[in-house]
Design an enzyme around this catalytic site. Structure first.
Site, mmCIF file in Angstrom:
data_model
loop_
_atom_site.group_PDB
_atom_site.id
_atom_site.type_symbol
_atom_site.label_atom_id
_atom_site.label_comp_id
_atom_site.label_asym_id
_atom_site.label_seq_id
_atom_site.Cartn_x
_atom_site.Cartn_y
_atom_site.Cartn_z
ATOM 1 N N ASP A 39 79.362 37.659 47.893
ATOM 2 C CA ASP A 39 79.486 36.512 48.797
ATOM 3 C C ASP A 39 78.430 36.494 49.899
ATOM 4 O O ASP A 39 78.616 35.875 50.940
ATOM 5 C CB ASP A 39 80.896 36.468 49.393
ATOM 6 C CG ASP A 39 81.223 37.736 50.157
ATOM 7 O OD1 ASP A 39 80.421 38.699 50.081
ATOM 8 O OD2 ASP A 39 82.263 37.767 50.838
ATOM 9 N N HIS A 242 49.539 42.574 43.364
ATOM 10 C CA HIS A 242 50.768 42.159 44.046
ATOM 11 C C HIS A 242 51.706 43.341 44.281
ATOM 12 O O HIS A 242 52.905 43.278 44.023
ATOM 13 C CB HIS A 242 51.461 41.028 43.273
ATOM 14 C CG HIS A 242 50.690 39.752 43.330
ATOM 15 N ND1 HIS A 242 50.850 38.729 42.426
ATOM 16 C CD2 HIS A 242 49.733 39.322 44.192
ATOM 17 C CE1 HIS A 242 50.019 37.736 42.726
ATOM 18 N NE2 HIS A 242 49.333 38.073 43.780
ATOM 19 N N ASP A 259 47.917 42.879 52.794
ATOM 20 C CA ASP A 259 47.888 41.428 52.593
ATOM 21 C C ASP A 259 49.222 40.918 53.122
ATOM 22 O O ASP A 259 50.257 41.098 52.478
ATOM 23 C CB ASP A 259 47.708 41.109 51.103
ATOM 24 C CG ASP A 259 47.564 39.617 50.829
ATOM 25 O OD1 ASP A 259 47.892 38.804 51.721
ATOM 26 O OD2 ASP A 259 47.132 39.258 49.709
ATOM 27 N N ASP A 270 47.867 33.886 56.144
ATOM 28 C CA ASP A 270 47.610 34.692 54.953
ATOM 29 C C ASP A 270 46.341 35.498 55.177
ATOM 30 O O ASP A 270 45.238 34.976 55.046
ATOM 31 C CB ASP A 270 47.471 33.765 53.737
ATOM 32 C CG ASP A 270 47.348 34.527 52.426
ATOM 33 O OD1 ASP A 270 47.444 35.772 52.441
ATOM 34 O OD2 ASP A 270 47.165 33.877 51.386
ATOM 35 N N HIS A 349 40.527 37.926 40.297
ATOM 36 C CA HIS A 349 41.283 36.785 40.833
ATOM 37 C C HIS A 349 40.342 35.743 41.430
ATOM 38 O O HIS A 349 39.141 35.966 41.536
ATOM 39 C CB HIS A 349 42.338 37.251 41.850
ATOM 40 C CG HIS A 349 41.792 37.987 43.044
ATOM 41 N ND1 HIS A 349 41.150 37.339 44.084
ATOM 42 C CD2 HIS A 349 41.801 39.303 43.369
ATOM 43 C CE1 HIS A 349 40.816 38.238 44.998
ATOM 44 N NE2 HIS A 349 41.183 39.435 44.586
ATOM 45 N N HIS A 353 42.716 29.632 47.733
ATOM 46 C CA HIS A 353 43.836 28.737 47.428
ATOM 47 C C HIS A 353 44.158 27.940 48.678
ATOM 48 O O HIS A 353 43.879 28.390 49.790
ATOM 49 C CB HIS A 353 45.059 29.528 46.924
ATOM 50 C CG HIS A 353 45.562 30.592 47.877
ATOM 51 N ND1 HIS A 353 46.317 30.312 48.993
ATOM 52 C CD2 HIS A 353 45.398 31.942 47.879
ATOM 53 C CE1 HIS A 353 46.614 31.438 49.613
ATOM 54 N NE2 HIS A 353 46.049 32.446 48.972
ATOM 55 N N HIS A 360 50.700 29.404 48.748
ATOM 56 C CA HIS A 360 49.817 28.792 47.749
ATOM 57 C C HIS A 360 50.167 27.319 47.805
ATOM 58 O O HIS A 360 51.079 26.848 47.127
ATOM 59 C CB HIS A 360 50.049 29.381 46.356
ATOM 60 C CG HIS A 360 49.678 30.837 46.287
ATOM 61 N ND1 HIS A 360 50.103 31.679 45.296
ATOM 62 C CD2 HIS A 360 48.905 31.593 47.110
ATOM 63 C CE1 HIS A 360 49.612 32.898 45.504
ATOM 64 N NE2 HIS A 360 48.890 32.867 46.609
ATOM 65 N N GLU A 383 38.992 34.900 49.962
ATOM 66 C CA GLU A 383 39.499 36.260 49.789
ATOM 67 C C GLU A 383 38.858 37.019 48.632
ATOM 68 O O GLU A 383 39.546 37.414 47.685
ATOM 69 C CB GLU A 383 41.014 36.241 49.625
ATOM 70 C CG GLU A 383 41.558 35.243 48.600
ATOM 71 C CD GLU A 383 43.089 35.303 48.516
ATOM 72 O OE1 GLU A 383 43.615 36.411 48.350
ATOM 73 O OE2 GLU A 383 43.729 34.246 48.611
ATOM 74 N N TYR A 387 38.101 45.880 42.918
ATOM 75 C CA TYR A 387 39.148 46.853 42.602
ATOM 76 C C TYR A 387 38.646 47.747 41.486
ATOM 77 O O TYR A 387 38.408 47.274 40.371
ATOM 78 C CB TYR A 387 40.426 46.122 42.163
ATOM 79 C CG TYR A 387 40.764 44.969 43.102
ATOM 80 C CD1 TYR A 387 41.535 45.174 44.241
ATOM 81 C CD2 TYR A 387 40.232 43.689 42.882
ATOM 82 C CE1 TYR A 387 41.794 44.129 45.124
ATOM 83 C CE2 TYR A 387 40.477 42.642 43.754
ATOM 84 C CZ TYR A 387 41.267 42.864 44.880
ATOM 85 O OH TYR A 387 41.508 41.837 45.747
ATOM 86 N N ARG A 405 39.998 44.068 49.622
ATOM 87 C CA ARG A 405 40.019 42.605 49.710
ATOM 88 C C ARG A 405 39.903 42.236 51.187
ATOM 89 O O ARG A 405 40.473 42.930 52.041
ATOM 90 C CB ARG A 405 41.313 42.046 49.096
ATOM 91 C CG ARG A 405 41.428 40.536 49.176
ATOM 92 C CD ARG A 405 42.462 39.955 48.198
ATOM 93 N NE ARG A 405 43.823 40.319 48.497
ATOM 94 C CZ ARG A 405 44.562 41.168 47.795
ATOM 95 N NH1 ARG A 405 44.034 41.769 46.743
ATOM 96 N NH2 ARG A 405 45.811 41.426 48.142
ATOM 97 N N GLU A 407 40.408 38.796 53.440
ATOM 98 C CA GLU A 407 40.889 37.420 53.327
ATOM 99 C C GLU A 407 41.032 36.759 54.691
ATOM 100 O O GLU A 407 41.688 37.294 55.590
ATOM 101 C CB GLU A 407 42.261 37.403 52.633
ATOM 102 C CG GLU A 407 42.898 36.035 52.568
ATOM 103 C CD GLU A 407 44.236 36.034 51.836
ATOM 104 O OE1 GLU A 407 44.962 37.045 51.915
ATOM 105 O OE2 GLU A 407 44.547 35.024 51.201
HETATM 106 MN MN MN Z 1 45.971 34.657 49.758
#
Ligand code: MN
Length: 445
Positions: A39, A242, A259, A270, A349, A353, A360, A383, A387, A405, A407
């Protein structure tokens, strides 16, 4: 706390109706609560389209718009006032206040939907709604059937449904000055959280402890929380795009990739930054880092009205491939390596975006088969990353397990762009300085 005035939402609804034919019936459902276990429910997060048009943060509501309707043009169906339920789950706005505070022509209880919608359908010329919403679509079919049964003689029901999501996506893509203010606040809070993480990071901490530092800062500064699952990946975890488990101990000599972004008044920040756990980059880390930074700064410097995100991506790829060849990580001619997509081993990648109420965000990337041109008021991320998998064959193991990365969030202006996330350092000197305790002064790019 900054809030958008009710006039903003009324104007958006008006503008949306004005962009469609008379008597077009528009249906926009709110989000509903989702069970977490037994619940208890997940924290409520309003549907972005519904929020954009109402500023109303309750579940189980339906926005109905119809230009020229006899019932009223801007209508809301929402939960009724209920003293007992409100004791348990919080105050509900109710119908009377919805008209006054949210600027609707009329507000009805949820129980009245099935009586009112068939009447509206008989009047409607066509229907616009999110067509991928199966629950709404099946209710729509039921209202149609009721309309046919109740108004057998007069019934000439609309015979066309169009996807409203795309229409709204185009509206949401161009940010107004008041939205830009909110996005700057989301970016500022996100940047301060990243600064905090860099300042407190020590070898031996757990990744989730850095996550807690970031998310503490988000909440302390009035953000509702993270805009998406915060990624804190140290060492080779940075190579998992991710990675949200954030469960490992942060080791001396490694890099940490974070990130994470705050959500402020529904708008997402972001940011990704990558920094050395011990406060100083090693030689290999520095070489790869500066290459990613170069791609990030190049794409930012090219951003202005009239260029496309695809061009920014191609420029980033060209920059990264050239650098990878110089470092000996790729072998061959740059144009050939790009054509053969050999770089995808290290950069798999996209570079950008859209960013807004969704991390996104909505809005088409291509129109009539062509990459769309950037316009002032668009906000998106830049970004680039690299890797090097821990088990990458055929290269010096010194490079393996490094993930980087960088960004930023950028706003397209009349003459170029504005970087919304420049309050967190990204040059090697800036990062090492902040980690040593120096005060960081933001730069333009
Ligand atoms: Mn991003």
């Amino acid at each position: 706390m900054k809030h958008l005035p009710v006039e903003t939402f009324i104007k958006r609804r008006q503008q949306l109706m004005d962009s469609l034919p008379d008597k077009a019936l528009l249906l926009v459902p709110s989000a509903t609560l989702v069970t977490r276990s037994r619940d208890t429910e997940h924290p409520f997060r309003q549907d972005s389209d519904f929020w954009y048009l109402t500023g109303f943060n309750e579940p189980d509501a339906l926005l109905v718009l119809m230009k020229g309707s006899t019932l009223g043009e801007q209508l809301l169906f929402n939960q009724p006032k209920d003293k007992i339920m409100e004791t348990w789950t919080g105050v509900r706005l109710g119908q009377e206040a919805a008209v006054i505070q949210l600027g609707f022509d009329k507000a009805f209880t949820l129980a009245e939907i099935d009586a009112q919608l068939p009447k509206l359908l008989v009047e409607a010329s066509e229907v616009w709604m999110p067509i991928e919403d199966e629950a709404l679509y099946s209710r729509y079919l039921a209202w149609r059937q009721q309309a046919r049964a109740r108004f057998r003689k007069q019934a000439s029901l609309p015979n066309r449904i169009t996807d409203l999501s795309q229409q709204l996506g185009e509206m949401r893509l161009i940010k107004t000055p008041e939205e830009i203010e909110l996005m700057k606040e989301a970016a500022r809070i996100s940047a301060e959280a990243h600064n905090r993480a860099m300042q407190v990071c020590r070898p031996g901490m757990y990744e989730y402890q850095l996550q807690a530092e970031l998310e503490h800062e988000f909440k302390m500064q009035g953000a509702s929380g993270p805009a998406y699952g915060s990624i804190v990946g140290s060492g080779e975890n940075a190579c998992v795009l991710h990675y949200v488990e954030n469960k490992d101990v942060i080791q001396k000599g490694d890099l940490v990739l974070i990130d994470a972004g705050a959500e402020y008044q529904g708008y997402a920040g972001d940011i990704t930054r990558t920094f050395p756990v011990s406060g100083v980059f090693s030689l290999q880390q520095k070489q790869l880092y500066n290459l990613v930074l170069k791609a990030n700064q190049l794409a930012i410097s090219l951003t202005k009205p009239g260029v496309t995100l695809e061009e920014l991506h191609q420029a980033s790829v060209h920059c990264l491939v050239t650098g990878l060849v110089e470092l000996g990580l790729l072998k061959g001619e740059v144009p050939h390596l790009i054509e053969a997509e050999a770089y995808k081993t290290f950069y798999m990648h996209g570079t950008s975006h859209w960013l807004g109420l969704d991390v996104h965000d909505v809005g088409l990337y291509r129109q009539e088969g062509q990459a769309r041109l950037l316009e002032p008021g668009m906000v998106f991320t830049i970004e680039p990353g690299l890797y090097i998998a821990p088990d990458q064959q055929g290269i010096d193991p010194l490079w393996c397990g490094i993930g980087i990365r960088i960004e930023d969030d950028v706003l397209v202006t009349e003459t170029g762009c504005e970087v919304l996330t420049s309050a967190v350092p990204k040059t090697i000197e800036g990062i090492e300085g902040l980690m040593k305790g120096e005060v960081y002064a933001a730069t333009r790019i």
